[in-house]
Design a protein around this motif. Structure first.
Motif, PDB file in Angstrom:
ATOM      1  N   PRO A 172       0.808  -1.219   0.000  1.00 22.53           N
ATOM      2  CA  PRO A 172       0.000   0.000   0.000  1.00 22.53           C
ATOM      3  C   PRO A 172       0.842   1.271   0.000  1.00 22.53           C
ATOM      4  N   ALA A 173       1.944   1.266   0.721  1.00 20.22           N
ATOM      5  CA  ALA A 173       2.769   2.471   0.813  1.00 20.22           C
ATOM      6  C   ALA A 173       3.449   2.798  -0.507  1.00 20.22           C
ATOM      7  N   VAL A 174       3.863   1.760  -1.225  1.00 17.14           N
ATOM      8  CA  VAL A 174       4.594   1.956  -2.484  1.00 17.14           C
ATOM      9  C   VAL A 174       3.641   2.021  -3.681  1.00 17.14           C
ATOM     10  N   ASP A 175       2.692   1.100  -3.717  1.00 26.30           N
ATOM     11  CA  ASP A 175       1.832   0.954  -4.894  1.00 26.30           C
ATOM     12  C   ASP A 175       0.509   1.712  -4.782  1.00 26.30           C
ATOM     13  N   GLY A 176       0.231   2.254  -3.596  1.00 23.45           N
ATOM     14  CA  GLY A 176      -1.050   2.916  -3.361  1.00 23.45           C
ATOM     15  C   GLY A 176      -1.417   3.977  -4.390  1.00 23.45           C
ATOM     16  N   PRO A 177      -0.525   4.956  -4.653  1.00 21.84           N
ATOM     17  CA  PRO A 177      -0.875   6.008  -5.628  1.00 21.84           C
ATOM     18  C   PRO A 177      -1.189   5.461  -7.017  1.00 21.84           C
TER      19      PRO A 177
END
Length: 271
Positions: A172-177
């Motif tokens: 979520p932190a890396v791929d969220g955007p």
């Protein structure tokens, strides 16, 4: 109350609606009747869900059946709402727009099926509705249940909670955007800017069209018209309220047209 269709409602036109571009997932929906219009209480997602649960036709092979509308994605929900509108109100959307540049009113008119086809073409092809991105990132599109689960949260918290519910694989932190951008691109449904040009001054503008707001708003704004139809038909034919409310909308409007001495549209023109 389950929201399932009243078994006493008269049989009306039924449409098979593909829910994604391959057509493997589909649902059956019937034309709205007066009792369905009368049951619409607002413009919210849950109002749309309740309406669709009334209109969905039970079929063992369908991907969605009565009571399942909360599990629909925004895209699927809007495709079904568009089909319901076409069955009851006709194939075209027409409205007046005021030019922001010169203030002149002009008409905006388009075929709803064209927008539905455009949205359907962008849906995931998989039968499970799962979207894949480079690097093994996988997610599903939000449903009404997901939207309801994050109600009341602050905007940022709601976005993170929705991402957590829909992200199948990925960080979520890396791929969220990237996932959020893909959700917006493929999962917005029939919610888009339509190009319009003022015939008076030539000004180009974008007019926002949202299927859910438009259909629910059309139903609620025409409650006076529904009451007028009930009154006219009851007096002319002596039918009871339940009987009239069970009529598919296009049939009810056809009876009123006859009473007014107006031509009745052919079925092909109403769909």
């Amino acid at each position: 109350m389950s929201g399932a269709a009243d078994p006493a409602i008269a049989a009306g036109p039924v449409c098979r609606v593909p829910l994604e571009r391959t057509g493997r997932r589909w649902a059956l929906i019937r034309e709205p009747a007066g009792s369905d219009e009368q049951a619409v209480g607002g413009h919210t997602t849950m109002d749309a869900v309740r309406l669709l649960d009334r209109l969905l036709v039970d079929d063992p092979a369908a991907a969605v059946r009565p009571g399942d509308a909360a599990a629909l994605t925004v895209v699927e929900r809007d495709l079904l709402l568009a089909a319901a509108y076409q069955l009851g109100w006709g194939p075209r959307i027409s409205g007046a727009v005021t030019c922001a540049a010169c203030g002149s009113p002009f008409d905006l008119d388009f075929v709803l099926a064209d927008l539905a086809a455009q949205v359907r073409a962008a849906t995931p092809a998989g039968a499970d509705g799962v979207c894949s991105l480079p690097g093994g990132v996988r997610f599903r599109l939000p449903t009404a249940r997901d939207e309801t689960a994050v109600l009341g949260l602050a905007a940022d918290d709601a976005e993170q909670a929705l991402l957590a519910r829909c992200l199948i694989s990925g960080d979520p932190a890396v791929d969220g955007p990237l996932v959020e951008a893909a959700m917006e691109e493929t999962g917005a449904g029939i919610d888009m800017d339509l190009a319009a040009t003022c015939p008076e001054c030539g000004h180009h503008a974008a007019v926002r069209f949202q299927m859910q707001d438009y259909l629910l708003g059309a139903v609620r704004s025409d409650w006076a018209g529904l009451l007028g139809d009930l009154h006219r038909i009851a007096i002319a034919y002596g039918w009871g309220l339940r009987e009239i409310l069970s009529l598919p909308r296009s049939n009810r409007r056809a009876f009123v047209a006859l009473l007014d001495g107006e031509p009745v549209p052919r079925a092909a023109e109403r769909r």
